[in-house]
Design a protein around this motif. Sequence first.
Motif, short mmCIF file in Angstrom:
data_model
loop_
_atom_site.label_atom_id
_atom_site.label_comp_id
_atom_site.label_asym_id
_atom_site.label_seq_id
_atom_site.Cartn_x
_atom_site.Cartn_y
_atom_site.Cartn_z
N LEU A 337 -10.34 -90.48 -34.40
CA LEU A 337 -10.42 -89.41 -35.39
C LEU A 337 -11.60 -89.72 -36.30
N ARG A 338 -12.57 -88.85 -36.31
CA ARG A 338 -13.68 -89.06 -37.24
C ARG A 338 -13.35 -88.36 -38.54
N THR A 339 -13.50 -89.06 -39.65
CA THR A 339 -13.24 -88.39 -40.93
C THR A 339 -14.31 -87.30 -41.11
N PHE A 340 -13.96 -86.27 -41.89
CA PHE A 340 -14.80 -85.06 -41.88
C PHE A 340 -16.28 -85.33 -42.14
N ASP A 341 -17.09 -84.66 -41.32
CA ASP A 341 -18.54 -84.73 -41.47
C ASP A 341 -18.98 -83.33 -41.90
N ILE A 342 -18.87 -83.09 -43.19
CA ILE A 342 -19.19 -81.77 -43.72
C ILE A 342 -20.47 -81.87 -44.53
N LEU A 363 -25.52 -84.20 -49.76
CA LEU A 363 -24.12 -84.56 -49.94
C LEU A 363 -23.35 -84.24 -48.66
N ARG A 364 -23.42 -85.16 -47.73
CA ARG A 364 -22.83 -84.91 -46.40
C ARG A 364 -21.86 -86.04 -46.06
N ALA A 365 -20.79 -85.69 -45.36
CA ALA A 365 -19.85 -86.65 -44.76
C ALA A 365 -19.30 -87.66 -45.78
N VAL A 434 -17.19 -97.51 -37.41
CA VAL A 434 -18.27 -96.87 -38.14
C VAL A 434 -19.19 -96.15 -37.16
N MET A 435 -19.69 -94.99 -37.57
CA MET A 435 -20.70 -94.35 -36.75
C MET A 435 -22.05 -94.91 -37.15
N ILE A 436 -22.81 -95.28 -36.15
CA ILE A 436 -24.17 -95.74 -36.45
C ILE A 436 -25.09 -94.58 -36.10
N GLU A 437 -25.51 -93.88 -37.14
CA GLU A 437 -26.33 -92.68 -36.90
C GLU A 437 -27.40 -92.50 -37.97
N VAL A 438 -27.46 -93.47 -38.88
CA VAL A 438 -28.51 -93.46 -39.89
C VAL A 438 -29.33 -94.73 -39.63
N ASN A 460 -27.36 -87.98 -31.99
CA ASN A 460 -27.93 -86.72 -32.51
C ASN A 460 -28.56 -86.96 -33.88
N ASP A 461 -27.78 -87.59 -34.74
CA ASP A 461 -28.32 -87.85 -36.08
C ASP A 461 -29.27 -89.04 -36.08
N LEU A 462 -28.99 -90.03 -35.23
CA LEU A 462 -29.90 -91.19 -35.22
C LEU A 462 -31.32 -90.73 -34.85
N ASP A 470 -35.57 -82.29 -38.11
CA ASP A 470 -34.33 -81.53 -38.32
C ASP A 470 -33.72 -81.18 -36.97
N ARG A 471 -32.47 -81.58 -36.75
CA ARG A 471 -31.87 -81.37 -35.43
C ARG A 471 -31.65 -79.90 -35.10
N ALA A 472 -31.71 -79.03 -36.13
CA ALA A 472 -31.51 -77.60 -35.86
C ALA A 472 -32.84 -76.87 -35.69
#
Length: 593
Positions: A337-342, A363-365, A434-438, A460-462, A470-472
């Motif tokens: 379960l990943r805690t919310f990434d908003i 202000l993300r996640a 932990v997600m390693i994405e930064v 994706n974020d890494l 920007d990934r989008a």
Amino acid sequence: MSSILQGICGSPGIAIGRAVVIGNPLGKVNRRKLDPAEIPAELARYEAATQRAKEELRAIVSGLDDKPHAHAVLEAYALMVDDPLLKTSVNRWIEVEKHAAEWSVTQAIEELAQQMGRATDPYLRERSRDIEFVGEHLLRAFGRDREQLAATKHGSEEHEQSVLVARDLSPADTAGFVSNSVVAFVTERGSRTSHTSITARALKIPAVVGVTDVTRAVSHGDRVIVDGLRGIIVIDPSPEELREAQVRAEKARARSRDLATTRDSASRTRCGVELVLRANVEVPEEAKEAHDEGALGVGLYRTEYLFIDRAHPPTEEEQLQAFASVIEMVHGAPVVLRTFDIGGDKFASTFKLPVELNPMLGLRAIRLAEARPEVYLEHLRAMVRSCANGDVRIMVPMVSSLAEFRWAKHMMLSALSQVRAEGFDVPREPPLGVMIEVPSAAILADHFAREAAFMSIGTNDLIQYTLAVDRASRNLAYLASPFDPSISRLIRSIVEAGQRHQCPVSVCGAMAGDPLSACLLLGLGVREFSMEVGAIAEIRETFRRVDLEEARTVAKAAFELSTATEVEAVVRRMFEPRLHDLLTGDDDPVEET
Ligand code: PEP
Ligand code: MG
């Protein structure tokens, strides 16, 4: 004559259908002043268009029987068409300003959308896009008589399915519009790792994203071929193009049926190295499909989907219910379960997020969690309580420092002691990963490996943060290559840090679900992969055709070479011939010499 537009492959597969365009520009309407004598007729025309728009929306709703979310969205649109504020404003533009009805609608919609866009309430701000959609729908209802509409809907193409064409789709739209009658998505924004693409892949719906100006090029009702394998769309295809697409679509379906026959076999390389394939899920129902596809549980549950498009956070019980159903569907296999990434491109109206210049860096996640500790604690309480139901692991996204991870751990332990004190049976402390994405976390992976129960690499974020792309972004997508040597180096160092400290490492970004980059990951030492449900069979088949030594050879090249183009060329040369069918959906694998 047909026209072909190039975009980016968002989700594989080929579909043919009639376009339903969301987001046609409102600016095409001519401005015409009325003679006072024309006013009553113009008011009546507006009223008639309102009725037609409502009927049309309700007809779409009735075709979406089993999709409650889409229902809710479209029902809300039907109500908005009738909104008294909108009506008063349009009537004023007609009666007082003496403008033709279409122009009056355009003006009234623009005013309303602007008002909503300026609202301090983020929920209202998000809705400003909806009011534009409603306006477009209303405009389309002018100038078409009922017979014309009926002919489109009930003519010889009666059961032809729909292709949704939009400027952009929120994750909730994408998930919500899935129905038997929506067979593909096409958007102007987006890249392979934007959330529209991820959700489309998860739902196994073909998608082409990043198609410039597609909402202008396609009209409501046009027949469209969406080729998610080649990243193109064909508008008004010729009979020849249609036939070719049908053949390719059938081949792709046959291939996925063939792949499905391997779902019970273990995942291993051709040389016998055992691998773990898990699923990324966004909505609980996907977990069942993941299990049916033979995934060893869920490697990433994007729990933020519980929070989007609603005015208040879900209650602890609601969250618990969603987690419990995912756990049940995988029959005892692990669920991460990943805690919310908003935040970032997953904007949630639930939170009062400030307007930021760079939301991806804002202000993300976990940062949002620190700003709203009471919501995070409740979220963690639901997660911790769900441990009573199965093998639950918790994971923290977007962590850029040890301090953030330690804070999350502290919050998880508080949630655990709270719920235990209240008498809930939580058999064990859930492992916290932990997600390693930064990039900062990747560089400090050895420190995280000492403190975290596991590390999961979010490529994706890494990639986005390492390459500053920007990934989008459609225009910069060419820069965001998973084959960039900087990414290989980071991944290798994370894998090594994990090995040194006996901390398991997995990859849950899109690299894990793409045949060629998954081979590179294998060579870099990754043995655990989590991907969209739709990619599991394909990746299992990919690995069955690959030897570890070959993967290591390409990984070694990634260290010696200096550009993404060079690395990609090496990976393609090694694996493309034998993966040709999986990569293109065109032919059988090319025999190797
Ligand atoms: C990632 O960043 O690679 C990832 C898996 O998380 P998300 O795509 O949800 O940001
Ligand atoms: Mg991420």
